[in-house]
Design an enzyme around this catalytic site. Structure first.
Site, PDB file in Angstrom:
ATOM      1  N   GLU A  95       0.812  -1.222   0.000  1.00  0.00           N
ATOM      2  CA  GLU A  95       0.000   0.000   0.000  1.00  0.00           C
ATOM      3  C   GLU A  95       0.848   1.275   0.000  1.00  0.00           C
ATOM      4  O   GLU A  95       0.767   2.104   0.919  1.00  0.00           O
ATOM      5  CB  GLU A  95      -0.966   0.006   1.197  1.00  0.00           C
ATOM      6  N   GLU A 128      -5.212  -8.579   0.754  1.00  0.00           N
ATOM      7  CA  GLU A 128      -5.850  -8.209   2.032  1.00  0.00           C
ATOM      8  C   GLU A 128      -7.339  -8.020   1.799  1.00  0.00           C
ATOM      9  O   GLU A 128      -7.743  -7.331   0.851  1.00  0.00           O
ATOM     10  CB  GLU A 128      -5.298  -6.895   2.602  1.00  0.00           C
TER      11      GLU A 128
HETATM   12  O1  IFM Z   1      -3.948  -3.053   9.224  1.00  0.00           O
HETATM   13  C1  IFM Z   1      -3.945  -2.511   7.941  1.00  0.00           C
HETATM   14  C2  IFM Z   1      -2.770  -3.050   7.145  1.00  0.00           C
HETATM   15  O2  IFM Z   1      -1.567  -2.805   7.785  1.00  0.00           O
HETATM   16  C3  IFM Z   1      -2.740  -2.421   5.777  1.00  0.00           C
HETATM   17  N1  IFM Z   1      -4.006  -2.548   5.118  1.00  0.00           N
HETATM   18  C4  IFM Z   1      -5.185  -2.149   5.853  1.00  0.00           C
HETATM   19  C5  IFM Z   1      -5.201  -2.838   7.204  1.00  0.00           C
HETATM   20  C6  IFM Z   1      -6.469  -2.423   7.978  1.00  0.00           C
HETATM   21  O3  IFM Z   1      -6.481  -1.054   8.205  1.00  0.00           O
END
Ligand code: IFM
Length: 449
Positions: free
Chosen positions: A169, A352
């Site tokens: 990210e 994710e």
């Molecule tokens: O916890 C975070 C992660 O580190 C990166 N993506 C989003 C998740 C939830 O906010």
């Protein structure tokens, strides 16, 4: 939640869980680890909602064997974790710290012994503090430093890690960390944060080249995306939505897939040197997609500093983070990626997907989280629908295995399939853990037919 049976997934589909180093490891002063920008930030008063730090987090540094056993019980085929740069090269450009790599060496071997593919992310926001002190991602030199760290890590683990993810990210690290100052390193630069985008991407490209000399495993990057919904149909709302889409969804993907940077007001091309775009566009094998929710956007007031204004999306259930739950947004997003990038798009893994709820043990010590089960069920059906529509999606990782330290929110947001008591460290699988375990087992049975 749908009562219909979950549709079958393609044979070989990767079922996984994700975590990141600073959010779970603890052990921040052990075996030669140096400080990261998140240590500094978390220890600065007023930065974290509950005043906590990641000093101990889930104590995974000491409890990793228990956590791998939890994954084995779940039946996942892959575990996506991140490697802490400050463990491997604490000063950023000085000697490699073999003891730091030992930890990941043991973890990788334990995963393989349980038939779980190690998927390693090299940068999940925990920059060594000395690299920040030398300018961090605002400074071009951080890109080759990152590639050197990637090279040293792959020299040790390249024979066993099954998928490498360079950055996690980079959009969030740029905007929250450097644009708005709510994440480490806490800089409030607004559009002056754009060099952070370019230098992360350059670091990614240089790291891909380094990894290719050390490993035959696939290499990719994990971007977060959000389908953009204009608040109305006016030209102004649509223009605002297009501007936000360029910033959130295309700034990091257009150059990766060979299209250069999208037009965006405020983007300063002066940091882009000859040859950079070719480095950034080095072919990748997998695009990691992190998805949580769509974003509502409308035209800004006259004279506003940004070319868009974010608005809440009404009419959806909400998580404890107040994020709208929109499973179909994931199908829409995957289709958008396919339609926008066509043949340039590599296979996708959803690296994710998950949700925070205020899960707590009941009187019997059990943790019921029906909202998370409904969330995951809906999002997996959305992935399956996208596959039916022709998008090449080869894996899905739940965020997260464990309740963990959620950055500026500290311990107040629980994303895990496994509840963690942050005082004792005790792990309690939630009902979503049993649900995901049964789903994976059923998927394995049907694809083995
Ligand atoms: O916890 C975070 C992660 O580190 C990166 N993506 C989003 C998740 C939830 O906010």
């Amino acid at each position: 939640m749908s009562t219909a049976a979950m549709p079958e997934f393609p044979a070989g589909f990767r079922w996984g869980v994700s975590t990141s180093a600073y959010q779970i490891e603890g052990g921040v002063a052990e075996d030669g680890r140096g400080p990261s920008i998140w240590d500094t930030f978390a220890h600065s008063p007023g930065r974290i909602a509950d005043g906590s730090t990641g000093d101990v987090a889930c104590d995974h540094y000491h409890r990793h064997a228990e956590d791998v056993a939890l994954m084995a019980g779940l039946g996942v085929s892959a575990y996506r974790f991140s490697i802490a740069w400050p463990r491997v090269r604490p000063s950023g450009d000085g000697p490699v710290n073999p003891s730091g790599l030992d930890f990941y060496d043991r973890l990788v071997d334990d995963l393989l012994a349980h038939d779980i593919d190690p998927v390693a992310t090299l940068f999940h926001w925990d920059l060594p503090q000395p690299v920040q002190d030398a300018g961090g991602w605002l400074h071009r030199d951080t890109a080759p430093r990152f590639a050197e760290y990637a090279d040293a890590t792959a020299a040790r683990l390249g024979d066993r890690v099954k998928l490498w993810i360079t950055l996690n990210e980079p959009f969030v690290h740029m905007t929250l960390g450097h644009g708005m100052g709510v994440h480490a390193p806490g800089q409030l630069l607004l559009f002056d944060a754009f060099p952070v985008a370019h230098h992360q991407l350059l670091g990614h490209g240089l790291a891909v080249a380094a990894l290719r000399t050390r490993t035959a495993s696939p290499v990719g990057i994990a971007n977060n995306y959000s389908p953009v919904r204009p608040a109305g149909q006016s030209d102004a709302d649509r223009a605002a939505a297009a501007a936000y889409e360029a910033l959130h969804n295309r700034l990091f993907t257009d150059p990766l897939l060979g299209r250069g940077y999208p037009d965006f007001p405020g983007f300063d091309p002066a940091v882009v040197r000859d040859g950079d775009l070719a480095v950034i566009a080095a072919p990748i094998d997998v695009l990691g997609v992190n998805y949580y929710n769509p974003t509502g956007v409308r035209a800004p007031e006259d004279g506003a500093p940004l070319p868009f204004e974010l608005v809440p999306l009404d009419g959806y259930p909400r998580t404890a983070f107040d994020w709208p739950v929109v499973p179909d947004g994931l199908r829409e997003l995957l289709g958008w990626l396919r339609d926008t990038y066509g043949d340039d798009l590599p296979p996708i893994q959803v690296t994710e997907s998950g949700c925070a709820y205020d899960d707590a043990p009941d009187a019997d010590g059990r943790v019921h989280d029906p909202e998370r089960i409904a969330y995951l069920d809906g999002h997996l059906r959305a992935v399956r629908a996208a596959i039916d529509e022709g998008v090449d999606v080869t894996g899905y990782f739940v965020w997260s295995l464990l309740d963990n330290w959620e950055w500026a929110e500290g311990f107040t947001k629980r994303f895990g399939l496994v509840h963690v008591d942050f005082d004792s460290g005790a792990r309690t699988p939630k009902s979503s853990y049993a649900w995901f375990r049964d789903l994976i087992a059923a998927a394995r049975r049907t694809t083995a037919r």
